[in-house]
Structures are given as structure tokens and as C-alpha cells.
Design a protein around this motif. Structure first.
Motif, PDB file in Angstrom:
ATOM      1  N   ALA A 176       0.831  -1.201   0.000  1.00 19.22           N
ATOM      2  CA  ALA A 176       0.000   0.000   0.000  1.00 19.22           C
ATOM      3  C   ALA A 176       0.867   1.252   0.000  1.00 19.22           C
ATOM      4  CB  ALA A 176      -0.921   0.000   1.213  1.00 19.22           C
ATOM      5  N   ALA A 177       1.926   1.271   0.813  1.00 15.60           N
ATOM      6  CA  ALA A 177       2.811   2.438   0.857  1.00 15.60           C
ATOM      7  C   ALA A 177       3.477   2.663  -0.500  1.00 15.60           C
ATOM      8  CB  ALA A 177       3.867   2.243   1.938  1.00 15.60           C
ATOM      9  N   GLN A 178       3.878   1.587  -1.158  1.00 16.60           N
ATOM     10  CA  GLN A 178       4.466   1.711  -2.485  1.00 16.60           C
ATOM     11  C   GLN A 178       3.478   2.331  -3.465  1.00 16.60           C
ATOM     12  OE1 GLN A 178       6.463  -1.803  -3.979  1.00 16.60           O
ATOM     13  NE2 GLN A 178       7.033  -2.470  -1.935  1.00 16.60           N
ATOM     14  N   GLU A 179       2.218   1.916  -3.375  1.00  9.45           N
ATOM     15  CA  GLU A 179       1.185   2.445  -4.261  1.00  9.45           C
ATOM     16  C   GLU A 179       1.014   3.943  -4.059  1.00  9.45           C
ATOM     17  OE1 GLU A 179      -3.247   1.004  -5.738  1.00  9.45           O
ATOM     18  OE2 GLU A 179      -2.621   0.609  -3.672  1.00  9.45           O
ATOM     19  N   TYR A 180       1.042   4.403  -2.814  1.00  7.03           N
ATOM     20  CA  TYR A 180       0.892   5.831  -2.524  1.00  7.03           C
ATOM     21  C   TYR A 180       2.084   6.631  -3.043  1.00  7.03           C
ATOM     22  CZ  TYR A 180      -3.299   5.539   0.403  1.00  7.03           C
ATOM     23  OH  TYR A 180      -4.579   5.378   0.852  1.00  7.03           O
ATOM     24  N   LEU A 181       3.287   6.110  -2.853  1.00  8.59           N
ATOM     25  CA  LEU A 181       4.470   6.827  -3.336  1.00  8.59           C
ATOM     26  C   LEU A 181       4.458   6.934  -4.856  1.00  8.59           C
ATOM     27  CD1 LEU A 181       7.307   5.410  -1.046  1.00  8.59           C
ATOM     28  CD2 LEU A 181       6.279   7.681  -0.962  1.00  8.59           C
ATOM     29  N   LEU A 182       4.062   5.856  -5.531  1.00  9.10           N
ATOM     30  CA  LEU A 182       3.988   5.897  -6.989  1.00  9.10           C
ATOM     31  C   LEU A 182       2.940   6.906  -7.453  1.00  9.10           C
ATOM     32  CD1 LEU A 182       4.295   2.222  -8.313  1.00  9.10           C
ATOM     33  CD2 LEU A 182       5.903   4.114  -8.605  1.00  9.10           C
ATOM     34  N   ALA A 183       1.795   6.921  -6.778  1.00  9.21           N
ATOM     35  CA  ALA A 183       0.737   7.853  -7.152  1.00  9.21           C
ATOM     36  C   ALA A 183       1.213   9.294  -6.994  1.00  9.21           C
ATOM     37  CB  ALA A 183      -0.508   7.610  -6.308  1.00  9.21           C
ATOM     38  N   LEU A 184       1.877   9.596  -5.883  1.00  9.57           N
ATOM     39  CA  LEU A 184       2.375  10.954  -5.659  1.00  9.57           C
ATOM     40  C   LEU A 184       3.446  11.306  -6.683  1.00  9.57           C
ATOM     41  CD1 LEU A 184       2.305  13.514  -3.997  1.00  9.57           C
ATOM     42  CD2 LEU A 184       3.819  12.430  -2.321  1.00  9.57           C
ATOM     43  N   ARG A 185       4.295  10.357  -7.020  1.00 11.34           N
ATOM     44  CA  ARG A 185       5.342  10.552  -8.041  1.00 11.34           C
ATOM     45  C   ARG A 185       4.722  10.964  -9.373  1.00 11.34           C
ATOM     46  NH1 ARG A 185       7.807   7.536 -12.198  1.00 11.34           N
ATOM     47  NH2 ARG A 185      10.097   7.559 -12.252  1.00 11.34           N
ATOM     48  N   VAL A 227      -0.367  18.663  -4.977  1.00 11.61           N
ATOM     49  CA  VAL A 227      -1.110  17.429  -4.721  1.00 11.61           C
ATOM     50  C   VAL A 227      -1.480  17.347  -3.245  1.00 11.61           C
ATOM     51  CG1 VAL A 227      -1.074  14.907  -4.893  1.00 11.61           C
ATOM     52  CG2 VAL A 227       0.190  16.283  -6.563  1.00 11.61           C
ATOM     53  N   THR A 228      -2.722  16.970  -2.975  1.00 10.36           N
ATOM     54  CA  THR A 228      -3.191  16.809  -1.597  1.00 10.36           C
ATOM     55  C   THR A 228      -3.560  15.348  -1.345  1.00 10.36           C
ATOM     56  OG1 THR A 228      -5.503  17.235  -2.165  1.00 10.36           O
ATOM     57  CG2 THR A 228      -4.124  19.151  -1.615  1.00 10.36           C
ATOM     58  N   ALA A 229      -3.732  15.013  -0.084  1.00 11.33           N
ATOM     59  CA  ALA A 229      -4.097  13.643   0.286  1.00 11.33           C
ATOM     60  C   ALA A 229      -5.439  13.252  -0.320  1.00 11.33           C
ATOM     61  CB  ALA A 229      -4.143  13.509   1.812  1.00 11.33           C
ATOM     62  N   SER A 230      -6.386  14.182  -0.346  1.00  8.39           N
ATOM     63  CA  SER A 230      -7.698  13.862  -0.911  1.00  8.39           C
ATOM     64  C   SER A 230      -7.608  13.549  -2.394  1.00  8.39           C
ATOM     65  CB  SER A 230      -8.682  15.011  -0.678  1.00  8.39           C
ATOM     66  OG  SER A 230      -8.245  16.195  -1.324  1.00  8.39           O
ATOM     67  N   GLN A 231      -6.727  14.241  -3.119  1.00  9.26           N
ATOM     68  CA  GLN A 231      -6.558  13.966  -4.548  1.00  9.26           C
ATOM     69  C   GLN A 231      -5.949  12.581  -4.767  1.00  9.26           C
ATOM     70  OE1 GLN A 231      -4.195  17.528  -5.304  1.00  9.26           O
ATOM     71  NE2 GLN A 231      -5.811  18.351  -6.628  1.00  9.26           N
ATOM     72  N   VAL A 232      -4.958  12.241  -3.965  1.00  7.87           N
ATOM     73  CA  VAL A 232      -4.367  10.911  -4.078  1.00  7.87           C
ATOM     74  C   VAL A 232      -5.399   9.846  -3.714  1.00  7.87           C
ATOM     75  CG1 VAL A 232      -2.553   9.357  -3.255  1.00  7.87           C
ATOM     76  CG2 VAL A 232      -2.052  11.792  -3.603  1.00  7.87           C
ATOM     77  N   GLY A 233      -6.186  10.133  -2.682  1.00  9.91           N
ATOM     78  CA  GLY A 233      -7.227   9.191  -2.287  1.00  9.91           C
ATOM     79  C   GLY A 233      -8.208   8.916  -3.412  1.00  9.91           C
ATOM     80  N   ARG A 234      -8.627   9.980  -4.113  1.00  9.61           N
ATOM     81  CA  ARG A 234      -9.546   9.802  -5.237  1.00  9.61           C
ATOM     82  C   ARG A 234      -8.904   8.965  -6.338  1.00  9.61           C
ATOM     83  NH1 ARG A 234     -10.988  15.205  -4.053  1.00  9.61           N
ATOM     84  NH2 ARG A 234      -9.575  16.028  -5.649  1.00  9.61           N
ATOM     85  N   ARG A 235      -7.639   9.208  -6.592  1.00 11.61           N
ATOM     86  CA  ARG A 235      -6.944   8.454  -7.640  1.00 11.61           C
ATOM     87  C   ARG A 235      -6.870   6.972  -7.291  1.00 11.61           C
ATOM     88  NH1 ARG A 235      -3.149  10.347 -11.533  1.00 11.61           N
ATOM     89  NH2 ARG A 235      -1.924   8.684 -12.450  1.00 11.61           N
ATOM     90  N   SER A 279     -10.744   6.591   0.844  1.00  5.71           N
ATOM     91  CA  SER A 279     -11.244   7.795   1.490  1.00  5.71           C
ATOM     92  C   SER A 279     -10.104   8.761   1.797  1.00  5.71           C
ATOM     93  CB  SER A 279     -11.961   7.445   2.787  1.00  5.71           C
ATOM     94  OG  SER A 279     -11.039   6.949   3.744  1.00  5.71           O
ATOM     95  N   THR A 280     -10.461  10.030   1.965  1.00  8.49           N
ATOM     96  CA  THR A 280      -9.474  11.033   2.350  1.00  8.49           C
ATOM     97  C   THR A 280      -8.855  10.678   3.691  1.00  8.49           C
ATOM     98  OG1 THR A 280     -10.621  12.778   1.128  1.00  8.49           O
ATOM     99  CG2 THR A 280      -9.134  13.478   2.889  1.00  8.49           C
ATOM    100  N   GLN A 281      -9.655  10.135   4.603  1.00 11.72           N
ATOM    101  CA  GLN A 281      -9.146   9.743   5.915  1.00 11.72           C
ATOM    102  C   GLN A 281      -8.083   8.664   5.787  1.00 11.72           C
ATOM    103  OE1 GLN A 281     -12.163   8.462   8.664  1.00 11.72           O
ATOM    104  NE2 GLN A 281     -10.685   7.852  10.236  1.00 11.72           N
ATOM    105  N   ALA A 282      -8.349   7.653   4.954  1.00 15.98           N
ATOM    106  CA  ALA A 282      -7.376   6.571   4.774  1.00 15.98           C
ATOM    107  C   ALA A 282      -6.099   7.101   4.130  1.00 15.98           C
ATOM    108  CB  ALA A 282      -7.981   5.466   3.919  1.00 15.98           C
ATOM    109  N   ALA A 283      -6.247   7.979   3.131  1.00 15.30           N
ATOM    110  CA  ALA A 283      -5.073   8.543   2.472  1.00 15.30           C
ATOM    111  C   ALA A 283      -4.261   9.398   3.434  1.00 15.30           C
ATOM    112  CB  ALA A 283      -5.500   9.362   1.261  1.00 15.30           C
TER     113      ALA A 283
END
Length: 245
Positions: free
Chosen positions: A13-22, A31-39, A43-47
Motif C-alpha cells: 500500500a505504501a508503495q502504491e501511494y508513493l507511486l501515485a504521488l510521483r 497534490v493533496t491527500a484527498s486527490q491521491v485518495g480519489r486516484r 477515502s481522504t481519511q485513509a489517504a
């Protein structure tokens, strides 16, 4: 404060988030957490919770405006993850014979499971690719020394160009990937733009397998080089033609 120095230490999961932010911040976008969460479909809370962990690990930083960015360590980790993903995509497309969309999904499942030794052997087997099969640079150093290309949507009617890379944003559209692959609009393919109409929101070109039509928005996610490009810019896996024949 803990610090993770190896991408292999990170959860899937952490790898997925880093790739998304990249990918989302590649052009300097905020980029905000809510935008990454949508991608990622969470949820924004989980992101936000995941990014709190990544910030604590020194891989992500956050501004007062809640904007997120990779730290130097985070960028190195994200590049390492993307490199493994790209190597697996090359293996799955050129050796196993999967299509682009399916190979992307399978590579995402496998990228956290291969060891550094297997990664090194894959790199050697595949001829040390500098890009993924879609033409995107495998790391920041490679990106700095390769041309950036121009959007296909900016090419005027009557002009010739060479497909250079299918951007990471375009890779998110499985239908687009499948269409491009079916029409052989892959890195290195020569094309001639036949029509480019803002009023019709479409671009028509002649490619290796005849005419193809794209909306201007997806066409903007495809980078091309004007005219004929240097063949050395496009990776070819050693023996791939023999393996696929």
C-alpha cells in the motif's frame, strides 16, 4: 523518528501511494491527500493516515497548505518501485506476451515481491531498459537527459511525428492503453497527423495500422517527437522478436 531507506521495506500500500504521488506531481502540480485518495479509490481519511506514516518515515513532506511532496529519500524510493514495475512490465509484455493493460495490473501485484537479486537479473535479461514499455523514464536521472517531447494534441495537420511516450496519466486509462496498443501507436511508431480540430475535439492520424482517431484530451497525454526520431531512444528487449514469434 524511523527512517526507511529501502523501497523493499515498504508495504504494498505504501508503495502504491508513493507511486501515485510521483506521477501526480511529475509536472510540478500541487497534490493533496484527498486527490491521491480519489486516484487510488480510498477515502481522504485513509489517504491522510497513510501519508502521516510516510511523513514520519521521512519519505513525504507536507506544506502548511496541506500540499504533499516527495522528499529526496521518497523520490529515490518511488523511483526504485517504478523501476521494478517497469522491469516486470517489460517481462510480461515481451516474454510472457500479455497486453499493456493486463501487464500493468500484474506488475503492480508482483513489484513488492521480487528481491534485489532477481531485479538485477531481470535488468540484465531485458537489456537494461531506461524506460517502461510506454516510454516513461525509469528514474529521475534518466528523465533529465532524455528529451521531453511535445503533446500529440499540439501537432498540426500535415505534420509527421514519432510516438515518444505514453504518459503515466494516460496509463491510468485502460481503454486508451488497449486502443493505442491495438493500433500499434507505441513508442517509436511513425505517425502523420491528418486532422486536428478543436471544434470537433478530435485528432485523426495515420499510423502503422491505418487511421486512428483520438479526443484531444487523451492526445494531450501522449508525447511525440517531431519528424523521425533517433531509434536509440526506444528500448528493444534482446531476443524479444524471436521470443514472440
Amino acid at each position: 523518528m524511523s527512517r526507511r531507506h529501502s523501497a523493499s521495506d515498504l508495504s504494498g500500500a505504501a508503495q502504491e501511494y508513493l507511486l501515485a504521488l510521483r506521477v501526480m506531481a511529475v509536472d510540478g502540480s500541487h497534490v493533496t491527500a484527498s486527490q491521491v485518495g480519489r486516484r487510488l479509490g480510498v477515502s481522504t481519511q485513509a489517504a491522510s493516515e497513510m501519508f502521516r506514516r510516510l511523513i514520519a518515515d521521512g519519505l513525504v513532506c507536507q506544506s502548511d497548505g496541506r500540499e504533499l511532496a516527495l522528499t529526496d529519500a521518497g523520490r529515490a524510493a518511488a523511483d526504485a518501485i517504478f523501476r521494478r514495475h517497469a522491469l516486470l512490465e517489460w517481462l510480461l509484455t515481451t516474454v510472457v506476451g500479455l497486453g499493456w493493460a493486463e501487464s500493468d495490473e500484474e506488475a503492480a501485484r508482483l513489484q513488492g515481491a521480487i528481491s534485489p537479486r532477481v531485479e538485477a537479473r531481470l535488468d540484465e535479461l531485458l537489456g537494461h531498459p531506461e524506460t517502461c514499455p510506454h516510454g516513461n523514464p525509469i528514474d529521475a536521472a534518466t528523465a533529465r537527459r532524455r528529451p521531453s517531447g511535445v503533446p500529440l494534441s499540439s501537432v498540426e495537420a500535415g505534420r509527421r511525428a514519432t510516438i515518444y511516450r505514453i504518459t503515466e496519466d494516460a496509463e491510468e486509462d485502460r481503454g486508451l492503453l488497449s486502443y493505442l496498443e491495438a493500433r500499434a501507436l507505441t513508442p517509436g511508431a511513425p505517425v502523420t497527423v491528418l486532422a486536428n480540430s478543436e471544434s470537433l475535439d478530435s485528432l485523426t492520424l495515420e499510423g502503422p495500422r491505418g487511421r486512428a482517431t483520438l479526443g484531444l484530451r487523451p492526445a494531450a497525454l501522449i508525447r511525440v517527437l517531431p519528424g523521425e526520431a533517433d531509434p536509440g531512444l526506444f528500448h528493444r528487449v534482446p531476443g524479444a522478436e524471436t521470443a514472440s514469434s
